[in-house]
Motif scaffolding. Structure first.
Motif, mmCIF file in Angstrom:
data_model
loop_
_atom_site.group_PDB
_atom_site.id
_atom_site.type_symbol
_atom_site.label_atom_id
_atom_site.label_comp_id
_atom_site.label_asym_id
_atom_site.label_seq_id
_atom_site.Cartn_x
_atom_site.Cartn_y
_atom_site.Cartn_z
ATOM 1 N N VAL A 74 4.592 -13.286 15.467
ATOM 2 C CA VAL A 74 5.517 -13.195 16.578
ATOM 3 C C VAL A 74 6.698 -14.111 16.280
ATOM 4 C CG1 VAL A 74 3.708 -12.672 18.260
ATOM 5 C CG2 VAL A 74 4.359 -15.038 17.861
ATOM 6 N N ASP A 75 7.795 -13.822 16.918
ATOM 7 C CA ASP A 75 8.986 -14.645 16.775
ATOM 8 C C ASP A 75 8.810 -15.890 17.629
ATOM 9 O OD1 ASP A 75 11.444 -15.720 16.392
ATOM 10 O OD2 ASP A 75 12.570 -14.154 17.481
ATOM 11 N N PRO A 76 8.851 -17.077 17.044
ATOM 12 C CA PRO A 76 8.694 -18.291 17.851
ATOM 13 C C PRO A 76 9.745 -18.432 18.931
ATOM 14 C CG PRO A 76 8.449 -18.788 15.509
ATOM 15 C CD PRO A 76 8.953 -17.379 15.594
ATOM 16 N N GLY A 77 10.882 -17.742 18.766
ATOM 17 C CA GLY A 77 11.935 -17.861 19.769
ATOM 18 C C GLY A 77 11.616 -17.187 21.082
ATOM 19 N N VAL A 78 10.575 -16.303 21.117
ATOM 20 C CA VAL A 78 10.238 -15.630 22.370
ATOM 21 C C VAL A 78 9.439 -16.549 23.286
ATOM 22 C CG1 VAL A 78 10.265 -13.392 21.235
ATOM 23 C CG2 VAL A 78 8.111 -14.630 21.442
ATOM 24 N N LEU A 79 8.913 -17.644 22.761
ATOM 25 C CA LEU A 79 8.147 -18.554 23.602
ATOM 26 C C LEU A 79 9.086 -19.390 24.459
ATOM 27 C CD1 LEU A 79 5.479 -19.833 21.043
ATOM 28 C CD2 LEU A 79 5.257 -18.012 22.732
ATOM 29 N N PRO A 80 8.698 -19.698 25.671
ATOM 30 C CA PRO A 80 9.539 -20.546 26.512
ATOM 31 C C PRO A 80 9.767 -21.911 25.858
ATOM 32 C CG PRO A 80 7.820 -19.481 27.809
ATOM 33 C CD PRO A 80 7.488 -19.223 26.379
ATOM 34 N N ARG A 81 11.011 -22.359 25.796
ATOM 35 C CA ARG A 81 11.328 -23.637 25.179
ATOM 36 C C ARG A 81 10.681 -24.797 25.933
ATOM 37 N NH1 ARG A 81 17.799 -23.097 23.646
ATOM 38 N NH2 ARG A 81 17.556 -21.305 22.210
ATOM 39 N N SER A 82 10.607 -24.641 27.241
ATOM 40 C CA SER A 82 10.000 -25.736 28.027
ATOM 41 C C SER A 82 8.543 -25.911 27.684
ATOM 42 C CB SER A 82 10.156 -25.452 29.519
ATOM 43 O OG SER A 82 9.532 -24.213 29.850
ATOM 44 N N LEU A 83 7.855 -24.806 27.384
ATOM 45 C CA LEU A 83 6.438 -24.895 27.046
ATOM 46 C C LEU A 83 6.251 -25.632 25.720
ATOM 47 C CD1 LEU A 83 3.547 -23.989 27.846
ATOM 48 C CD2 LEU A 83 3.924 -21.945 26.450
ATOM 49 N N VAL A 84 7.072 -25.295 24.712
ATOM 50 C CA VAL A 84 6.983 -25.967 23.411
ATOM 51 C C VAL A 84 7.401 -27.427 23.539
ATOM 52 C CG1 VAL A 84 7.795 -25.940 21.026
ATOM 53 C CG2 VAL A 84 7.386 -23.782 22.235
ATOM 54 N N ALA A 85 8.387 -27.679 24.381
ATOM 55 C CA ALA A 85 8.868 -29.057 24.553
ATOM 56 C C ALA A 85 7.792 -29.946 25.153
ATOM 57 C CB ALA A 85 10.113 -29.061 25.430
ATOM 58 N N ARG A 140 3.776 -12.507 28.635
ATOM 59 C CA ARG A 140 3.651 -11.276 27.844
ATOM 60 C C ARG A 140 4.580 -11.410 26.647
ATOM 61 N NH1 ARG A 140 1.554 -6.211 28.733
ATOM 62 N NH2 ARG A 140 0.965 -6.875 30.841
ATOM 63 N N VAL A 141 3.970 -11.371 25.477
ATOM 64 C CA VAL A 141 4.713 -11.526 24.234
ATOM 65 C C VAL A 141 4.696 -10.199 23.489
ATOM 66 C CG1 VAL A 141 4.849 -12.752 22.035
ATOM 67 C CG2 VAL A 141 4.160 -13.976 24.099
ATOM 68 N N GLU A 142 5.885 -9.619 23.352
ATOM 69 C CA GLU A 142 6.037 -8.342 22.648
ATOM 70 C C GLU A 142 5.063 -7.295 23.179
ATOM 71 O OE1 GLU A 142 5.743 -9.054 18.500
ATOM 72 O OE2 GLU A 142 7.532 -10.325 18.407
ATOM 73 N N GLY A 143 4.935 -7.253 24.520
ATOM 74 C CA GLY A 143 4.121 -6.234 25.182
ATOM 75 C C GLY A 143 2.649 -6.541 25.287
ATOM 76 N N VAL A 144 2.201 -7.687 24.771
ATOM 77 C CA VAL A 144 0.775 -8.037 24.809
ATOM 78 C C VAL A 144 0.598 -9.194 25.779
ATOM 79 C CG1 VAL A 144 -1.220 -8.813 23.470
ATOM 80 C CG2 VAL A 144 0.447 -7.252 22.447
ATOM 81 N N PRO A 145 -0.275 -9.064 26.798
ATOM 82 C CA PRO A 145 -0.525 -10.195 27.694
ATOM 83 C C PRO A 145 -1.334 -11.278 26.967
ATOM 84 C CG PRO A 145 -1.968 -8.369 28.240
ATOM 85 C CD PRO A 145 -1.034 -7.863 27.187
ATOM 86 N N VAL A 146 -0.863 -12.506 27.054
ATOM 87 C CA VAL A 146 -1.528 -13.611 26.364
ATOM 88 C C VAL A 146 -1.533 -14.826 27.268
ATOM 89 C CG1 VAL A 146 -0.873 -12.796 24.059
ATOM 90 C CG2 VAL A 146 0.624 -14.390 25.286
ATOM 91 N N LEU A 147 -2.408 -15.780 26.899
ATOM 92 C CA LEU A 147 -2.422 -17.100 27.508
ATOM 93 C C LEU A 147 -1.924 -18.087 26.453
ATOM 94 C CD1 LEU A 147 -3.216 -19.148 29.740
ATOM 95 C CD2 LEU A 147 -5.488 -19.224 28.668
ATOM 96 N N ALA A 148 -0.765 -18.670 26.686
ATOM 97 C CA ALA A 148 -0.174 -19.619 25.725
ATOM 98 C C ALA A 148 -0.636 -21.024 26.079
ATOM 99 C CB ALA A 148 1.344 -19.526 25.760
ATOM 100 N N VAL A 149 -1.380 -21.657 25.120
ATOM 101 C CA VAL A 149 -1.886 -23.016 25.306
ATOM 102 C C VAL A 149 -1.135 -23.937 24.342
ATOM 103 C CG1 VAL A 149 -3.916 -24.509 25.288
ATOM 104 C CG2 VAL A 149 -4.131 -22.101 25.944
ATOM 105 N N THR A 150 -0.478 -24.941 24.857
ATOM 106 C CA THR A 150 0.293 -25.894 24.056
ATOM 107 C C THR A 150 -0.397 -27.248 24.083
ATOM 108 O OG1 THR A 150 2.344 -24.749 24.586
ATOM 109 C CG2 THR A 150 2.530 -26.984 23.744
ATOM 110 N N LEU A 151 -0.621 -27.807 22.872
ATOM 111 C CA LEU A 151 -1.275 -29.103 22.737
ATOM 112 C C LEU A 151 -0.462 -29.966 21.777
ATOM 113 C CD1 LEU A 151 -4.942 -27.839 22.429
ATOM 114 C CD2 LEU A 151 -3.959 -29.016 24.397
ATOM 115 N N PRO A 152 -0.382 -31.264 22.014
ATOM 116 C CA PRO A 152 0.394 -32.127 21.115
ATOM 117 C C PRO A 152 -0.346 -32.400 19.795
ATOM 118 C CG PRO A 152 -0.596 -33.434 22.849
ATOM 119 C CD PRO A 152 -0.897 -31.997 23.174
ATOM 120 N N ILE A 153 0.406 -32.530 18.702
ATOM 121 C CA ILE A 153 -0.114 -32.909 17.388
ATOM 122 C C ILE A 153 0.489 -34.270 17.060
ATOM 123 C CG2 ILE A 153 -0.269 -32.297 14.948
ATOM 124 C CD1 ILE A 153 -1.826 -30.449 16.739
#
Length: 486
Positions: free
Chosen positions: A132-143, A156-169
């Motif tokens: 997937v294109d990383p640019g489709v993810l909400p910037r606030s979520l990545v931030a 919904r990313v490119e027509g597929v419903p997903v649960l986006a989980v963001t964790l710090p590294i």
């Protein structure tokens, strides 16, 4: 010096002040209110039960849908978040150890073709699984992940419903993002919603069906009451309601049956009284008729006022004799004691015989073979009375027809008289009603019982009577009887 008030040159009145004609308010035409047909009680019961069932099942389905989807979604989010936390610790540990085999590790962390793992580092983004294109993810979520805050969001990313989980590294000052697919859960929700919608519709239809069945069961006593009342109104005084086991209906059935029985006794008593009186009048009437015949043969010997009195007497005696005969016929029909039996009769042949038996009859007959089930004597009297009515009131019949129409046999007697006004077309078949000649006397006025006998005999045969305008002027008296196979 003040001047006098001027006068209006047209009216001559003083114009002390101006008078303005106030405009009249325009009439507002209100739209005609059309009466909305009211639904029957049975349909209202069916619709009420159907609507109630639809409302209850809709509320239950909505509550079930809300609880089930919320529970399944919460369980899926918790499982995805826990798995993402484990995967993020593995990635963080790998980065601390020098990032050897990181790409193979990310590839192994994907759980299916629709899952995606993204690792945001200062030097770029590593992606594994579904690209997937990383640019489709909400910037606030990545931030939030870069700032050290764990977060999750359904999207919904490119027509597929997903649960986006963001964790710090922490080892690379980056963010680990895992897209957990919700495709199966979405299909489950769609199937569950379809089943619930179908269940609501089926429940509504079942409610309507239950309402129809309940209404029919609840209104069956009312239907029986209506049928019995219609039979009584149609002349069948023996109609009764069956015994009722319901305490709420027992009083109604008892009262109706008692009323019908009292009415039948009264009608039979009146008919018996009329029959007894008519029978008792036959002996003195026979003497009067014989005496009048003797006087009629000596009419030439009674000139002047005596002759006119004799003419009046003979006319009234003849009318009296016809009335007594008709009263006997009506009383016998009311008592239903003649024991006559129905038989198949060709109505066209019966009419032809009646016309042939009338002296000097030249009335044209238009007839086709038409069989009815009835009493020959009564039907013979029906035809004779219709022809007598045309002779007395319209100068004679000009056409007699026997037709077959939609399982009915129709007898028509046309005349060229003045016709019957619309307001008298039902009254002429009532007893002692002579239409426009009511109150008059004479040998040609009749007794007012001929058409009543026609209606009574036809009703006993399950038919109907009536009168309508004849094309070209005059009246058309008709009788319709059920047709029977030969």
């Amino acid at each position: 010096m003040l001047g006098r008030p001027e006068r209006d040159a047209r009216t001559g009145r003083r114009a002390d002040h101006e008078v303005f004609d106030a405009p009249r308010p325009a009439r507002v035409r209100r739209p005609a209110v059309t009466a909305v047909p009211r639904l029957s009680l049975r349909r209202r019961v069916a619709l009420a039960l159907g609507a109630g069932s639809l409302l209850i099942t809709s509320a239950l389905s909505f509550a079930t849908w809300t609880l089930a989807t919320d529970y399944l979604l919460r369980q899926r989010e918790q499982a995805g978040a826990r798995q993402a936390e484990v995967n993020a610790r593995l990635v963080d540990q790998s980065l601390r150890q020098g990032a050897q085999g990181l790409e193979e590790l990310l590839t192994g962390l994907t759980t299916g073709p629709d899952s995606t793992v993204l690792l945001f580092r200062p030097g770029g983004v590593l992606t594994s699984g579904r690209q997937v294109d990383p640019g489709v993810l909400p910037r606030s979520l990545v931030a939030l992940g870069r700032e050290g805050t764990a977060a999750k969001q359904r999207l919904r990313v490119e027509g597929v419903p997903v649960l986006a989980v963001t964790l710090p590294i922490t080892a690379a000052e980056g963010a680990y993002v895992e897209l957990v697919p919700l495709v199966q859960l979405d299909r489950t929700f769609r199937f569950l919603s379809a089943v619930m919608v179908l269940g609501v519709l089926v429940s509504g239809l079942l409610g309507v069906g239950l309402g129809v069945w309940t209404g029919r069961r609840a209104l069956r006593p009312l239907t029986e009451f209506t049928r019995a009342a219609s039979r009584v109104a149609g002349g069948d005084l023996s109609a009764r309601l069956p015994p009722q086991t319901d305490p709420d209906l027992t009083h109604l059935a008892t009262t109706f049956n008692a009323t019908a029985e009292a009415l039948e006794r009264r009608v039979l008593r009146d008919a018996r009284f009329a029959g007894d009186v008519s029978h008792e009048l036959r002996s003195p009437l026979t003497t009067m008729v014989n005496a009048v015949q003797v006087l009629r043969r000596r009419r030439a010997d009674l000139p002047g006022a005596a002759g006119k009195a004799l003419d009046l007497l003979t006319g009234e005696v003849d009318r009296f004799a016809r009335m007594v005969v008709d009263l006997l016929e009506i009383s016998r029909a009311d008592q239903r004691a003649d024991g006559s039996e129905a038989e198949p009769i060709d109505l066209a042949e019966l009419v032809r015989n009646v016309l042939a038996a009338r002296p000097g009859s030249t009335t044209p007959l238009e007839a086709e073979p038409a069989w009815v089930l009835g009493d020959r004597r009564r039907l013979d009297r029906v035809v004779s009375n219709l022809l007598d009515n045309a002779d007395r009131h319209a100068g004679g019949a000009i056409r007699v027809g026997v037709l077959r129409r939609d399982g009915r046999v129709r007898l028509e007697v046309d005349d060229a008289g003045p016709g019957v006004p619309p307001e008298l077309r039902e009254r002429v078949f009532q007893r002692f009603d002579r239409g426009a000649r009511a109150g008059s006397r004479g040998a040609d006025t009749g007794s007012g019982l001929g058409l009543a006998l026609v209606a009574q005999h036809v009703q006993r045969h399950g038919g109907t009577t009536g009168v309508e305008p004849r094309p070209g002027g005059g009246a058309r008296f008709f009788v319709e009887l059920p047709e029977t196979p030969r």
